[in-house]
Write a protein that holds these residues in place. Structure first.
Motif, short mmCIF file in Angstrom:
data_model
loop_
_atom_site.label_atom_id
_atom_site.label_comp_id
_atom_site.label_asym_id
_atom_site.label_seq_id
_atom_site.Cartn_x
_atom_site.Cartn_y
_atom_site.Cartn_z
N LEU A 162 -13.29 3.86 13.86
CA LEU A 162 -13.12 3.77 12.42
C LEU A 162 -11.83 3.02 12.10
O LEU A 162 -10.83 3.14 12.80
CB LEU A 162 -13.05 5.18 11.80
CG LEU A 162 -14.21 6.12 12.09
CD1 LEU A 162 -14.02 7.43 11.33
CD2 LEU A 162 -15.54 5.48 11.72
N TRP A 163 -11.86 2.26 11.03
CA TRP A 163 -10.71 1.54 10.50
C TRP A 163 -10.55 1.87 9.03
O TRP A 163 -11.56 2.08 8.32
CB TRP A 163 -10.91 0.03 10.63
CG TRP A 163 -10.89 -0.52 12.02
CD1 TRP A 163 -11.83 -0.33 12.99
CD2 TRP A 163 -9.90 -1.39 12.58
NE1 TRP A 163 -11.48 -1.01 14.13
CE2 TRP A 163 -10.31 -1.68 13.89
CE3 TRP A 163 -8.73 -1.96 12.08
CZ2 TRP A 163 -9.56 -2.51 14.73
CZ3 TRP A 163 -8.00 -2.79 12.91
CH2 TRP A 163 -8.40 -3.06 14.22
N ILE A 164 -9.32 1.86 8.55
CA ILE A 164 -9.06 1.94 7.11
C ILE A 164 -8.64 0.56 6.63
O ILE A 164 -7.76 -0.08 7.22
CB ILE A 164 -7.95 2.96 6.79
CG1 ILE A 164 -8.37 4.36 7.25
CG2 ILE A 164 -7.64 2.96 5.29
CD1 ILE A 164 -9.59 4.93 6.54
N LEU A 165 -9.28 0.11 5.55
CA LEU A 165 -8.95 -1.18 4.95
C LEU A 165 -8.17 -0.95 3.67
O LEU A 165 -8.33 0.08 3.02
CB LEU A 165 -10.23 -1.95 4.62
CG LEU A 165 -11.33 -1.98 5.68
CD1 LEU A 165 -12.50 -2.78 5.18
CD2 LEU A 165 -10.81 -2.54 6.98
N GLY A 166 -7.35 -1.90 3.31
CA GLY A 166 -6.61 -1.72 2.08
C GLY A 166 -5.88 -2.97 1.63
O GLY A 166 -5.68 -3.91 2.40
N SER A 167 -5.49 -2.95 0.35
CA SER A 167 -4.67 -4.01 -0.23
C SER A 167 -3.51 -3.42 -1.02
O SER A 167 -2.92 -4.08 -1.86
CB SER A 167 -5.52 -4.92 -1.13
OG SER A 167 -6.14 -4.16 -2.16
N SER A 168 -3.22 -2.14 -0.73
CA SER A 168 -2.13 -1.45 -1.41
C SER A 168 -1.52 -0.45 -0.43
O SER A 168 -1.93 -0.36 0.73
CB SER A 168 -2.64 -0.71 -2.65
OG SER A 168 -3.47 0.38 -2.27
N LEU A 169 -0.57 0.33 -0.91
CA LEU A 169 0.08 1.32 -0.05
C LEU A 169 -0.81 2.54 0.19
O LEU A 169 -0.59 3.29 1.14
CB LEU A 169 1.41 1.77 -0.67
CG LEU A 169 2.44 0.65 -0.91
CD1 LEU A 169 3.75 1.26 -1.40
CD2 LEU A 169 2.67 -0.17 0.35
N LEU A 180 -5.46 6.17 12.32
CA LEU A 180 -6.51 5.17 12.48
C LEU A 180 -5.92 3.76 12.40
O LEU A 180 -4.86 3.56 11.80
CB LEU A 180 -7.57 5.34 11.38
CG LEU A 180 -8.36 6.65 11.41
CD1 LEU A 180 -9.31 6.71 10.22
CD2 LEU A 180 -9.13 6.80 12.72
N PRO A 181 -6.59 2.78 12.98
CA PRO A 181 -6.13 1.40 12.82
C PRO A 181 -6.26 0.96 11.37
O PRO A 181 -7.14 1.44 10.64
CB PRO A 181 -7.05 0.60 13.74
CG PRO A 181 -8.24 1.48 13.97
CD PRO A 181 -7.77 2.89 13.85
N TYR A 182 -5.39 0.05 10.97
CA TYR A 182 -5.28 -0.34 9.56
C TYR A 182 -5.41 -1.85 9.43
O TYR A 182 -4.76 -2.61 10.16
CB TYR A 182 -3.93 0.12 9.02
CG TYR A 182 -3.65 -0.27 7.59
CD1 TYR A 182 -4.51 0.10 6.56
CD2 TYR A 182 -2.51 -0.99 7.26
CE1 TYR A 182 -4.24 -0.24 5.25
CE2 TYR A 182 -2.23 -1.33 5.94
CZ TYR A 182 -3.10 -0.96 4.95
OH TYR A 182 -2.83 -1.30 3.64
#
Length: 335
Positions: A162-169, A180-182
């Motif tokens: 599993l990975w977490i995706l994001g464009s913020s904090l 988890l990897p980011y």
């Protein structure tokens, strides 16, 4: 060492069809496998005629079925659009078919507009439970428990990464807390890249999946034989972002000779803000840009997103990139 991966949005070019886009994505994935890329991801977007990857898990299966060794996955699944059980079943099935090659990246954005959110039957507050939904997916893909009454079949025990995706904090904090990897979306939202990476590393707690932080940085890269050629190819992306600000999203346009005559001064500022991390040029220009980015971010992995109109030019861009020996570029030590 920094590895290279690809985020492909299966762009539909003007004069083309979604079928064309998906076949081109498969061809790119097959080439990328031979060039040594680590993984090939597609992303969930809805109601966008220029992107053919809305049925993301279906596209992942199509790409995995046409390749042999490269990791294939979602970058990502917009989890609030779905039941965690359904996603666990889908990716558990993919892992059963292509064992050891499937990734599941998850984000909490809708990947679409407000009207389409309603058509997806998404509850407007669904993003509020994103952390709990991630944990539910994680449990469903984890080891079978004696007291477990609901199982993902296939899925239970598969341990799909599993990975977490994001464009913020927000995503950085969650990925750190869960160990988890980011993956940070600096290919369209570069402003918070460095604060997000710092937050992720500071908050990271080792987990069964990951013992130390693993940060992936999304970056637009267009490489060609010369700087001038690459800059011209990049005008397709610049036009697409300009269309977004004009509210006229469409198919991927062909490149033009002079982007300055296409956009207004305010549109130029907006587009350049979103594409501030783009690396565009000939081999040496791209090499310098990548070296600077890696030194600045300490990225464990770069995920390259390149919307290039001509498929041959797109293949050549990724081929040039694969030959730059990114793994040997200096990477500072981060805690």
């Amino acid at each position: 060492m920094t590895s290279l991966s690809i985020l492909d949005l299966a762009p539909v070019p003007q004069g083309g069809t979604p079928r064309d886009a998906l076949l081109r994505s498969l061809d790119l994935a097959q080439h990328a496998e031979g060039w040594g890329y680590t993984r090939f991801w597609v992303a969930e977007h809805h109601n966008m005629i220029g992107i053919a990857s809305a049925a993301t898990s279906v596209v992942v299966g199509f790409l995995a079925g046409g390749t042999r060794t490269i990791r294939v996955g979602a970058g990502g699944i917009m989890l609030p659009n779905h039941s965690p059980l359904v996603i666990a079943e889908q990716f558990g099935t993919l892992d059963a078919l292509y064992p050891g090659r499937i990734d599941l990246g998850m984000g909490r954005a809708p990947g679409t507009d407000q009207m389409t959110m309603r058509a997806l039957r998404r509850n407007p507050t669904a993003a509020d439970t994103f952390p709990q939904d991630v944990l539910e997916v994680q449990a469903l893909l984890g080891p079978d428990r004696p007291d477990q009454r609901i199982r993902a079949v296939p899925g239970t025990g598969s341990q799909v990464p599993l990975w977490i995706l994001g464009s913020s904090l927000y995503g950085a904090q969650l990925a750190g807390m869960l160990g988890l990897p980011y993956a940070f979306a600096s290919h369209f939202a570069p402003e918070l890249l460095l604060p997000a990476l710092s937050t992720y590393r500071e908050r990271f707690e080792p987990s069964a999946q990951l013992q130390k932080p693993h940060a992936m940085v999304g970056v637009p890269v267009v490489a060609a034989e010369t700087d001038a050629e690459a800059k011209r190819l990049f005008t397709s992306t610049q036009q697409s972002f300009t269309h977004m600000f004009r509210g006229t999203r469409g198919l991927l346009p062909p490149p033009i000779d002079d982007i300055e005559t296409y956009w207004s001064p305010s549109e130029k500022v907006q587009v350049r803000g979103m594409l501030g991390r783009a690396i565009v040029g000939g081999p040496e220009t791209v090499r310098r840009g990548l070296r600077t980015l890696i030194a600045e971010t300490g990225a464990d992995e770069l995920m390259v997103a390149s919307a290039i109109f001509d498929h041959g030019a797109r293949l050549r861009s990724y081929e040039i990139l694969s030959g730059l020996d990114v793994a040997a570029m200096a990477q500072p030590a981060f805690c």
